[in-house]
Design a protein around this motif. Structure first.
Motif, PDB file in Angstrom:
ATOM      1  N   SER A 240     -33.130 -25.435  29.979  1.00 42.40           N
ATOM      2  CA  SER A 240     -33.332 -24.668  31.208  1.00 42.40           C
ATOM      3  C   SER A 240     -32.396 -23.460  31.298  1.00 42.40           C
ATOM      4  O   SER A 240     -32.762 -22.441  31.862  1.00 42.40           O
ATOM      5  CB  SER A 240     -33.173 -25.568  32.431  1.00 42.40           C
ATOM      6  N   GLN A 241     -31.171 -23.573  30.729  1.00 42.03           N
ATOM      7  CA  GLN A 241     -30.280 -22.405  30.760  1.00 42.03           C
ATOM      8  C   GLN A 241     -29.675 -22.185  29.386  1.00 42.03           C
ATOM      9  O   GLN A 241     -28.462 -22.356  29.204  1.00 42.03           O
ATOM     10  CB  GLN A 241     -29.121 -22.609  31.750  1.00 42.03           C
ATOM     11  N   PRO A 242     -30.494 -21.827  28.403  1.00 38.68           N
ATOM     12  CA  PRO A 242     -29.919 -21.583  27.077  1.00 38.68           C
ATOM     13  C   PRO A 242     -28.892 -20.463  27.165  1.00 38.68           C
ATOM     14  O   PRO A 242     -29.167 -19.413  27.745  1.00 38.68           O
ATOM     15  CB  PRO A 242     -31.131 -21.189  26.228  1.00 38.68           C
ATOM     16  N   ALA A 243     -27.705 -20.698  26.599  1.00 37.24           N
ATOM     17  CA  ALA A 243     -26.625 -19.726  26.741  1.00 37.24           C
ATOM     18  C   ALA A 243     -26.531 -18.796  25.530  1.00 37.24           C
ATOM     19  O   ALA A 243     -26.138 -17.651  25.660  1.00 37.24           O
ATOM     20  CB  ALA A 243     -25.291 -20.451  26.938  1.00 37.24           C
ATOM     21  N   HIS A 244     -26.904 -19.295  24.356  1.00 38.56           N
ATOM     22  CA  HIS A 244     -26.779 -18.479  23.146  1.00 38.56           C
ATOM     23  C   HIS A 244     -28.056 -17.657  22.919  1.00 38.56           C
ATOM     24  O   HIS A 244     -29.157 -18.177  23.080  1.00 38.56           O
ATOM     25  CB  HIS A 244     -26.518 -19.395  21.945  1.00 38.56           C
ATOM     26  N   PRO A 245     -27.893 -16.387  22.530  1.00 34.16           N
ATOM     27  CA  PRO A 245     -29.095 -15.557  22.310  1.00 34.16           C
ATOM     28  C   PRO A 245     -30.054 -16.143  21.274  1.00 34.16           C
ATOM     29  O   PRO A 245     -31.270 -15.975  21.383  1.00 34.16           O
ATOM     30  CB  PRO A 245     -28.526 -14.225  21.816  1.00 34.16           C
ATOM     31  N   TYR A 246     -29.515 -16.878  20.274  1.00 31.52           N
ATOM     32  CA  TYR A 246     -30.423 -17.461  19.282  1.00 31.52           C
ATOM     33  C   TYR A 246     -31.256 -18.570  19.907  1.00 31.52           C
ATOM     34  O   TYR A 246     -32.454 -18.662  19.662  1.00 31.52           O
ATOM     35  CB  TYR A 246     -29.659 -17.991  18.065  1.00 31.52           C
ATOM     36  N   THR A 247     -30.630 -19.416  20.718  1.00 31.92           N
ATOM     37  CA  THR A 247     -31.385 -20.477  21.389  1.00 31.92           C
ATOM     38  C   THR A 247     -32.488 -19.848  22.254  1.00 31.92           C
ATOM     39  O   THR A 247     -33.619 -20.324  22.281  1.00 31.92           O
ATOM     40  CB  THR A 247     -30.465 -21.325  22.279  1.00 31.92           C
ATOM     41  N   ARG A 248     -32.135 -18.772  22.941  1.00 31.94           N
ATOM     42  CA  ARG A 248     -33.141 -18.109  23.791  1.00 31.94           C
ATOM     43  C   ARG A 248     -34.285 -17.569  22.948  1.00 31.94           C
ATOM     44  O   ARG A 248     -35.457 -17.695  23.300  1.00 31.94           O
ATOM     45  CB  ARG A 248     -32.483 -16.982  24.594  1.00 31.94           C
ATOM     46  N   ALA A 249     -33.945 -16.969  21.798  1.00 28.27           N
ATOM     47  CA  ALA A 249     -34.982 -16.408  20.921  1.00 28.27           C
ATOM     48  C   ALA A 249     -35.878 -17.520  20.375  1.00 28.27           C
ATOM     49  O   ALA A 249     -37.097 -17.374  20.283  1.00 28.27           O
ATOM     50  CB  ALA A 249     -34.326 -15.647  19.777  1.00 28.27           C
ATOM     51  N   LEU A 250     -35.253 -18.643  20.032  1.00 28.02           N
ATOM     52  CA  LEU A 250     -36.004 -19.770  19.482  1.00 28.02           C
ATOM     53  C   LEU A 250     -36.983 -20.301  20.534  1.00 28.02           C
ATOM     54  O   LEU A 250     -38.154 -20.546  20.247  1.00 28.02           O
ATOM     55  CB  LEU A 250     -34.998 -20.860  19.093  1.00 28.02           C
ATOM     56  N   LEU A 251     -36.501 -20.449  21.760  1.00 31.50           N
ATOM     57  CA  LEU A 251     -37.367 -20.959  22.831  1.00 31.50           C
ATOM     58  C   LEU A 251     -38.490 -19.974  23.136  1.00 31.50           C
ATOM     59  O   LEU A 251     -39.617 -20.372  23.404  1.00 31.50           O
ATOM     60  CB  LEU A 251     -36.538 -21.237  24.097  1.00 31.50           C
ATOM     61  N   ALA A 252     -38.184 -18.679  23.062  1.00 30.11           N
ATOM     62  CA  ALA A 252     -39.195 -17.673  23.387  1.00 30.11           C
ATOM     63  C   ALA A 252     -40.247 -17.548  22.293  1.00 30.11           C
ATOM     64  O   ALA A 252     -41.304 -16.952  22.498  1.00 30.11           O
ATOM     65  CB  ALA A 252     -38.525 -16.321  23.623  1.00 30.11           C
ATOM     66  N   ALA A 253     -39.959 -18.111  21.116  1.00 34.03           N
ATOM     67  CA  ALA A 253     -40.901 -17.976  19.997  1.00 34.03           C
ATOM     68  C   ALA A 253     -41.885 -19.139  19.924  1.00 34.03           C
ATOM     69  O   ALA A 253     -42.831 -19.102  19.143  1.00 34.03           O
ATOM     70  CB  ALA A 253     -40.127 -17.880  18.683  1.00 34.03           C
ATOM     71  N   ILE A 254     -41.683 -20.178  20.748  1.00 34.57           N
ATOM     72  CA  ILE A 254     -42.561 -21.347  20.666  1.00 34.57           C
ATOM     73  C   ILE A 254     -43.873 -21.063  21.384  1.00 34.57           C
ATOM     74  O   ILE A 254     -43.868 -20.748  22.566  1.00 34.57           O
ATOM     75  CB  ILE A 254     -41.922 -22.574  21.341  1.00 34.57           C
ATOM     76  N   PRO A 255     -44.987 -21.203  20.704  1.00 38.25           N
ATOM     77  CA  PRO A 255     -46.262 -21.050  21.406  1.00 38.25           C
ATOM     78  C   PRO A 255     -46.570 -22.321  22.191  1.00 38.25           C
ATOM     79  O   PRO A 255     -46.675 -23.387  21.620  1.00 38.25           O
ATOM     80  CB  PRO A 255     -47.275 -20.820  20.282  1.00 38.25           C
ATOM     81  N   VAL A 256     -46.660 -22.205  23.485  1.00 38.82           N
ATOM     82  CA  VAL A 256     -46.884 -23.374  24.335  1.00 38.82           C
ATOM     83  C   VAL A 256     -48.384 -23.543  24.573  1.00 38.82           C
ATOM     84  O   VAL A 256     -49.057 -22.587  24.938  1.00 38.82           O
ATOM     85  CB  VAL A 256     -46.159 -23.211  25.689  1.00 38.82           C
TER      86      VAL A 256
END
Lengths: 322, 364
Positions: A240-256
């Motif tokens: 819910s609150q990814p702090a690292h830019p890589y974690t954010r990028a990884l989450l944003a790349a998942i096709p839901v």
């Protein structure tokens, strides 16, 4: 953190592989985490991030280059071969490809009881144990006489899970156990893993690239990038609150698979060359928020509120006063 | 307007054990409009890849293969081909099919490393296609040579988002990362300027961040070039990103066809519903207290040659009734799409067989 006796405590674990020509591949660098009893810690990351190497080092299937691994307080890296053999009774492992992990010329039953032979469990117990294990993983007892090629992918993975459970371990290292399975079968195996955990009080080190599976199964998450943990913490905080830019990028790349799902955001660039030790943050070359400082020095893991830790200079100001 | 491709009752049967023939593709019908992106989804062994390979004429050489049905093509055709009306790709000789394969219909496979020749540089592998005469909207055009060939290679690599195309063109496949190899394959497939691109799990072997790069490239190409794309995948998340329509395949047949948004909101076939419900990606953050289970479809899909009579999903279906076990349901309109089910509809309507049948009876 406030955890008196974790089952597994890994500190500053590293692995370097010597390559031809004298180069050194830094596969895992300075990785630390702990796993509590009856809980699931997920190691997530993309191909080549070092998550499988880390998992194998726990059983010393790969010898660590440096660092400490303690199981229930006992140092594994210092254990003799004989002691390690005994300690492996307490750790089971399940691999991604069940066909490759089973001997094609051996019956399913023989594969499941093999650990009992290795660890000299009296033969009189074998048939009862086999029946119990097959029941545990919901396989028809008749399957014991069959060969792996006669089984479906999901059934084969159940066999591998039964084998991992044969010596009644406390910890299971599961390396992408459902990645090779189709969706409907994957759900069956995930449910099985959850049920076994509840019934036997198992702890899982769950290695996966699939964040939707991790979100379903884990309690805590450690995100790896280029051999290091870049962010770790409770699942809810990471998602819910990814702090690292890589974690954010990884989450944003998942096709839901939802109607009206947001467009996935590609992350440009590729992993850095693992034979070059960078002075700065390994993610800096792809990071949308990179600053000059990121190239110059690598950020430590900053403690954030809620038990989350993130290795990004942007989190320095947000860290808890300690 | 005629569809670009109209597939009717496509059937591929292969010799099974003894006198039995197995039909991994068993009566598949669908059509595709120009510029449309359609997702063909299903689990391993459902026949989705064999469907596409049969359309491309790649299964006719399998030992004992028998191919039935039609695949009517209404796109570009080579000079000298019959010009009136659509052409049945399945009826073409292998020699004639060569005129279409790669030029009317391009294909991208899952594993880029095994599709690229490891001994040849990328520019050579793309040039193989470009040297041949091309089909265009205005007819045949001579193959490219010399400077224009070189220029076109760079253009293609640039178009698929290959960084530093001049440098990359001179590299070998092993020098590229997985994502770049997949783009190279896409460049080769696009070199023949196809009107239809069949992509068979093109992003499955890729990491998510790289998959997102390739999906963005495909979306841009599809829009810029009005390319029709048949996207074969098991990943409904990818379908949600790219496809306007989805076809669900189970045991050799299409069981549901619907616009993607409607499908994801309100799937009609019980198999589709089970598939969506079993995806952990659709669960929001849920507490583990009380052990909430993931829904899973019981059992496993039947193998070709062992399909049950009647509806092939019936043995695993929560709402199967006697009629399901005895006769195969035809495709019928259901909500925004079509489903091949005796009792299609919302999962909430799913109830024990007898009452579901009774409800369905009342509605008629």
């Amino acid at each position: 953190m406030a955890d008196p006796a974790p089952l597994l405590q890994v500190e500053a674990l590293s692995k370097n592989f010597a390559l031809k020509g004298g180069a050194v591949l830094h596969a895992v660098q300075n990785v630390s985490f702990s796993l509590r009893r009856g809980r699931t810690l997920a190691l997530v990351g993309e191909s080549g991030c070092g998550k499988s190497t880390t998992g194998r080092m726990i059983l010393r299937l790969i010898e660590p280059s440096a660092g400490s691994i303690r199981l229930d307080g006992e140092e594994l890296t210092a254990a003799t071969a004989a002691r390690m053999q005994a300690l492996r009774r307490r750790i089971g492992i399940v691999f991604q490809d069940p066909m490759g992990a089973l001997n094609p010329r051996r019956t399913v039953g023989a594969s499941i009881i093999e650990p009992l032979l290795v660890h000299r469990i009296p033969a009189s117990e074998h048939s009862d144990r086999l029946a119990g294990l097959m029941k545990d993983v919901e396989l028809d007892p008749d399957f014991a006489r069959r060969y792996p090629h006669e089984l479906s992918g999901g059934q084969r993975q159940r066999v591998c899970i039964a084998r991992a459970l044969a010596l009644q371990p406390e910890l299971i290292v599961a390396d992408e156990p459902v990645s090779a399975l189709d969706a409907s079968i994957q759900a069956q195996v995930l449910d099985l893993l959850l049920r076994l955990q509840a019934e036997h009080g198992l702890s899982y080190l769950f290695i996966s690239h699939d964040l939707s599976v991790v979100r379903f199964l884990s309690d805590d998450v450690a995100v790896m990038y280029a051999g290091r943990i870049v962010e770790q913490g409770p699942k809810a905080a990471i998602f819910s609150q990814p702090a690292h830019p890589y974690t954010r990028a990884l989450l944003a790349a998942i096709p839901v698979p939802e109607a009206g799902a947001a467009r996935v955001q590609p992350l440009e660039g590729i992993l850095p060359d693992a034979t070059q030790l960078l002075p700065g943050c390994a993610f800096a070359s792809r990071c949308p928020s990179a600053m000059p400082r990121c190239q110059a020095s690598a950020p430590p893991l900053f403690e954030l509120p809620g038990g989350q830790r993130s290795a990004c200079w942007l989190n320095e100001s947000a860290q808890e006063a300690s | 307007m005629e569809p670009l491709l109209d597939v009717r009752e496509l059937r591929l049967s292969l010799p099974g054990g003894g006198s039995v023939r197995a039909a991994p593709v068993d009566g598949v019908s669908f059509s595709m409009a120009r510029g449309e992106c359609v997702g063909l989804v299903g689990e391993s062994g459902c026949g989705k890849s064999l469907t596409s390979m049969t359309l491309m004429g790649l299964t006719r050489s399998l030992p004992g293969a028998r191919i039935e049905g039609q695949a009517l093509w209404d796109g570009r055709r080579p000079a000298g081909a019959a010009s009136a009306g659509p052409i049945d790709l399945l009826a073409l000789s292998e020699r004639s099919m060569l005129q279409y394969r790669g030029r009317s219909v391009g294909m991208v496979f899952q594993d880029p490393l095994s599709c690229l020749n490891p001994l040849l540089r990328l520019d050579y592998q793309i040039a193989e296609v470009l040297r041949r005469p091309q089909l265009t909207d205005t007819g045949q055009r001579a193959g490219l040579r010399g400077a224009s060939l070189k220029q076109r290679i760079i253009e293609l690599l640039d178009m698929v988002g290959m960084p530093q195309p001049e440098m990359r063109a001179q590299q070998y496949p092993h020098q590229l990362s997985g994502g770049l190899r997949q783009r190279a394959l896409l460049a080769i497939a696009l070199a023949g300027e196809p009107e239809l691109l069949i992509c068979d799990e093109p992003t499955t072997a890729l990491d998510v961040t790289i998959q997102a790069q390739v999906l963005a490239t495909l979306r841009r190409l599809q829009q810029e070039r009005q390319l029709a794309v048949l996207f074969i995948t098991h990943d409904l998340g990818v379908v949600a990103q790219l496809c306007s329509r989805v076809l669900v395949m189970y045991a050799g047949r299409i069981v549901e066809s619907a616009p993607t948004e409607a499908f994801l909101r309100d799937p009609q076939h019980p198999y589709s519903q089970g598939l969506l419900a079993s995806l952990p990606g659709r669960q929001q953050l849920r507490s583990r207290a009380g052990h909430e289970r993931l829904y899973s479809i019981p059992g496993s899909p039947p193998r070709p040659g062992q399909f049950p009579p009647g509806c092939r999903f019936a043995p695993r279906c929560p709402r199967a009734a006697d009629v399901c076990r005895s006769s195969y349901p035809a495709m019928q309109a259901s909500a925004a799409g079509q489903a091949s089910c005796w009792f299609p509809g919302a999962a909430a309507d799913s109830r024990p067989a007898s009452s579901a049948a009774a409800v369905a009876g009342e509605q008629r």
